[in-house]
Design an enzyme around this catalytic site. Structure first.
Site, PDB file in Angstrom:
ATOM      1  CB  SER A 119      -0.792  -0.004   1.214  1.00 26.86           C
ATOM      2  OG  SER A 119      -1.476   1.132   1.229  1.00 26.86           O
ATOM      3  CE1 TYR A 147      -3.922  -2.645   5.005  1.00 25.43           C
ATOM      4  CE2 TYR A 147      -3.280  -0.376   4.649  1.00 25.43           C
ATOM      5  CZ  TYR A 147      -3.650  -1.504   4.232  1.00 25.43           C
ATOM      6  OH  TYR A 147      -3.671  -1.789   2.700  1.00 25.43           O
TER       7      TYR A 147
END
Length: 247
Positions: free
Chosen positions: A146, A170
């Site tokens: 990401s 995350y």
């Protein structure tokens, strides 16, 4: 060896970006193994994309080894591994509302669960199928990361992440995944295995409560590009659709 003969495993492929990747790889003529925790959902996705379902929970060590044996027994080797399975830890929520990720108040069990899937699960699956990848003339590993993994981007007070809530689970898990990508690439470089991380972009999926602005097909395209690199392609890199992402 023609594209139609290549065998690809995509983890977490019953929906979202993983399913988009599986669909595009199948369209290129590859034999695609659609990995998913839920056998029924994996079967449904496999039928939809023209692939083969494989029950695979990346946090279940015995299940990972069993899946690797099934791939070996049926196909004999693996050409492409896309480590796509991942969780945010916050469930189906807009990242701007993920208050449970704030470092000073985060639940350690949630952080452990995120790393279990996003980092340790990648190691488990990669190591289990590596003997099969070594049988390929052009093995490729793509780890789905990401933009939030980029320390350069997330540390910029004037950058695109400055307005978002800090993430103790995350984002760090994806940063760790990028670091892991480099280490695997360094180990496997001499064997011709190209290992890269990819940032698909802010894609409209369950994980961000469908707040993303890219389609699944758009997000999957860059993953597929890295999964189908030629022999002179990069390794130990981190890429998005518009090119390299800063570490």
């Amino acid at each position: 060896m023609g594209e139609q003969q290549k065998v690809a495993l995509v983890t977490g492929a019953n929906k979202g970006i993983g399913r988009g990747v599986a669909e595009q790889l199948a369209a290129l003529g590859m034999t695609v193994l659609v990995g998913g925790r839920d056998p029924r959902r994996a079967e449904e996705a496999a039928a939809a994309v023209g692939g083969h379902a494989i029950t695979l929970d990346v946090t279940d060590a015995a299940g990972v080894r069993r899946a690797a044996r099934q791939i070996e027994d049926r196909f004999g080797r693996l050409d492409v591994l896309v480590n796509n399975a991942g969780i945010t830890g916050s469930g189906q929520v807009d990242p701007a509302d993920a208050r449970d990720q704030i470092p000073s108040t985060v639940d350690l069990d949630m952080v452990r669960a995120v790393f279990e899937t996003n980092v340790f699960g990648v190691i488990a699956v990669t190591n289990a199928v590596l003997p099969l990848l070594r049988r390929s003339p052009a093995p490729r590993i793509v780890n789905v990361s990401s933009h939030a993994a980029s320390l350069t981007l997330t540390s910029d007070p004037d950058g695109p992440f400055a307005a978002l809530l800090p993430s103790a689970a995350y984002s760090p898990s994806k940063t760790a995944l990028c670091a892991l990508t480099v280490q695997y690439a360094n180990e496997l470089r001499k064997d011709g295995v190209l290992v890269n991380a990819v940032a698909p972009g802010f894609v409209d999926t369950d994980s961000n409560n469908h707040t993303g602005f890219l389609t699944v097909a758009q997000g999957a395209a860059v993953v597929v590009r890295l999964a189908t690199l030629g022999p002179d392609g990069p390794t130990a890199g981190f890429f998005a659709e518009d090119g390299p992402v800063p570490w």
